[in-house]
Design a protein around this motif. Structure first.
Motif, PDB file in Angstrom:
ATOM      1  N   ASN A  72      16.315  66.737  67.611  1.00 30.40           N
ATOM      2  CA  ASN A  72      17.104  65.672  67.992  1.00 30.40           C
ATOM      3  C   ASN A  72      18.327  65.515  67.877  1.00 30.40           C
ATOM      4  OD1 ASN A  72      15.372  65.433  70.467  1.00 30.40           O
ATOM      5  ND2 ASN A  72      15.054  62.453  69.528  1.00 30.40           N
ATOM      6  N   GLU A  73      18.279  65.413  66.345  1.00 32.68           N
ATOM      7  CA  GLU A  73      20.368  65.034  65.957  1.00 32.68           C
ATOM      8  C   GLU A  73      20.605  66.035  65.758  1.00 32.68           C
ATOM      9  OE1 GLU A  73      21.187  62.882  63.435  1.00 32.68           O
ATOM     10  OE2 GLU A  73      22.367  64.205  62.592  1.00 32.68           O
ATOM     11  N   TYR A 114      22.193  66.188  69.886  1.00 28.93           N
ATOM     12  CA  TYR A 114      22.638  65.084  69.352  1.00 28.93           C
ATOM     13  C   TYR A 114      24.543  64.986  69.242  1.00 28.93           C
ATOM     14  CZ  TYR A 114      18.463  61.800  71.430  1.00 28.93           C
ATOM     15  OH  TYR A 114      18.097  61.005  71.645  1.00 28.93           O
ATOM     16  N   ALA A 152      27.386  65.761  71.358  1.00 33.40           N
ATOM     17  CA  ALA A 152      29.289  65.140  70.535  1.00 33.40           C
ATOM     18  C   ALA A 152      29.777  66.211  70.740  1.00 33.40           C
ATOM     19  CB  ALA A 152      27.883  63.486  70.011  1.00 33.40           C
ATOM     20  N   MET A 175      22.517  60.675  77.997  1.00 27.53           N
ATOM     21  CA  MET A 175      23.020  61.475  77.113  1.00 27.53           C
ATOM     22  C   MET A 175      24.273  60.768  75.749  1.00 27.53           C
ATOM     23  SD  MET A 175      22.663  64.104  75.440  1.00 27.53           S
ATOM     24  CE  MET A 175      21.971  65.847  75.815  1.00 27.53           C
ATOM     25  N   GLN A 211      22.130  57.645  74.366  1.00 26.69           N
ATOM     26  CA  GLN A 211      21.649  58.394  73.585  1.00 26.69           C
ATOM     27  C   GLN A 211      22.006  58.231  72.544  1.00 26.69           C
ATOM     28  OE1 GLN A 211      17.796  60.226  73.970  1.00 26.69           O
ATOM     29  NE2 GLN A 211      17.485  59.793  76.933  1.00 26.69           N
ATOM     30  N   ILE A 212      22.945  59.037  72.259  1.00 23.19           N
ATOM     31  CA  ILE A 212      23.845  59.659  71.447  1.00 23.19           C
ATOM     32  C   ILE A 212      24.317  58.659  70.703  1.00 23.19           C
ATOM     33  CG2 ILE A 212      25.735  61.248  70.177  1.00 23.19           C
ATOM     34  CD1 ILE A 212      25.938  62.606  73.052  1.00 23.19           C
ATOM     35  N   HIS A 265      21.718  56.476  69.151  1.00 15.42           N
ATOM     36  CA  HIS A 265      21.559  57.432  67.345  1.00 15.42           C
ATOM     37  C   HIS A 265      22.142  57.229  66.304  1.00 15.42           C
ATOM     38  CE1 HIS A 265      20.207  60.749  64.973  1.00 15.42           C
ATOM     39  NE2 HIS A 265      21.337  61.110  65.077  1.00 15.42           N
ATOM     40  N   PHE A 278      30.743  61.852  66.348  1.00 12.66           N
ATOM     41  CA  PHE A 278      30.073  60.724  66.670  1.00 12.66           C
ATOM     42  C   PHE A 278      30.485  59.743  66.991  1.00 12.66           C
ATOM     43  CE2 PHE A 278      25.226  62.183  64.772  1.00 12.66           C
ATOM     44  CZ  PHE A 278      25.231  62.845  65.959  1.00 12.66           C
TER      45      PHE A 278
END
Lengths: 201, 201
Positions: free
Chosen positions: B17-18, B21, B25, B62, B65-66, B69, B110
């Motif tokens: 996932n990291e 993302y 991003a 998306m 979620q980013i 995170h 991010f």
């Protein structure tokens, strides 16, 4: 709305351009450069798409003209008046003060559009980067002169210059979010913050 | 690439996932939220569009979620360790230090994506705004405690908090532009800058 004026036109024409740039910048900040079409821009400024294409060749060209316009304002309203001050501490204080005031009065939207500059073509990016660098150097020179006068604590002048300009950019965001209620207080606090950060104790 | 993991999955899933993302991003920062399509995102993370839709319902989802995170990382890597420090000055120093390090190590992309949060729906925007406000309050509380101890010069704590967080955001941009060469030096200079700005002389 009247059509856009050619560059270097009458005062009325310049005022009209200012209004178009401001409206277009606001839209691009709101929707993002990628999410804004020429049709959106034409509608926002009250022109037909064909009418808009008569003045600018593309969305990229519009972004470039807006950033150039903002940098012209920086030169005229911040750099020119501040550089008349010989004393570097006075010059730096005045630079911060005028830049914060300029952002508040003339257009936080312009400032917030600068991160979109990577959408410009290579030649345009170089023009913009060179002008930003010119301003960074102007601030750094004041810091260096203050250091030579023995006024600064032991610090990295490049990093200090970055922090100073970054907080000014940040004010554009607060202002847009409606969290600035006392402009004179904000200007004074911002100048004091940086002077306290850099001056020798 | 392997498919994305469901939330709260295995360590391998979290690492996947990291990676997703981070890639998403980076693309959104580069092309802008409005200029990025689900097709672009799927391609960048090595999935089919249908495969990506299996995990997230939309581009907006998306982005949400980013940002969630990134805020989880801020909580885990900055707020949690710093809040163990009772002394407010130590806590503030550690907060700045960990936040700058976190941005450098974990993802300037991010940070640069946060200005796009106005593209989220109302409920998502409120979640993100509340978490950002939580962090602002965390920093402001340290400043207020320092003021109560008589350690601060006469200053506006809200503005100081804004300037501190703004310079940290600014570092994300420098780092992306490749102008950070000595991370430890940058961290130290940034902590010192703010401490000099706020501490009583």
């Amino acid at each position: 709305m009247a059509p856009m004026a050619k560059p270097k036109a009458t005062p009325e024409g310049r005022a009209r351009n200012e209004e178009v740039y401001r409206t277009a910048a606001q839209l691009m900040v709101q929707k993002g450069y990628g999410g804004t079409s020429m049709g959106d821009l034409a509608k926002a400024v009250g022109m037909t798409k064909a009418g808009l294409y008569h003045h600018i060749s593309s969305k990229q060209d519009m972004l470039f003209q807006i950033l150039q316009h903002a940098l012209d304002g920086l030169q005229r309203m911040v750099i020119e008046p501040a550089k008349r001050l010989k004393d570097p501490e006075e010059r730096l204080r005045e630079t911060i003060r005028l830049n914060v005031l300029g952002i508040i009065d003339q257009g936080p939207k312009f400032t917030l559009l600068f991160p979109e500059r990577h959408h410009l073509n290579q030649a345009q990016q170089e023009v913009v980067a060179k002008r930003i660098q010119h301003y960074r150097t102007f601030v750094r020179d004041a810091l260096r002169e203050m250091a030579n006068q023995g006024k600064l604590r032991d610090l990295d002048i490049n990093i200090a210059q970055g922090h100073i300009l970054q907080t000014i950019v940040g004010i554009a965001r607060w202002y847009t979010e409606g969290t600035v209620d006392d402009e004179a207080h904000l200007v004074e606090q911002t100048v004091d913050y940086h002077m306290s950060a850099i001056l020798k104790r």
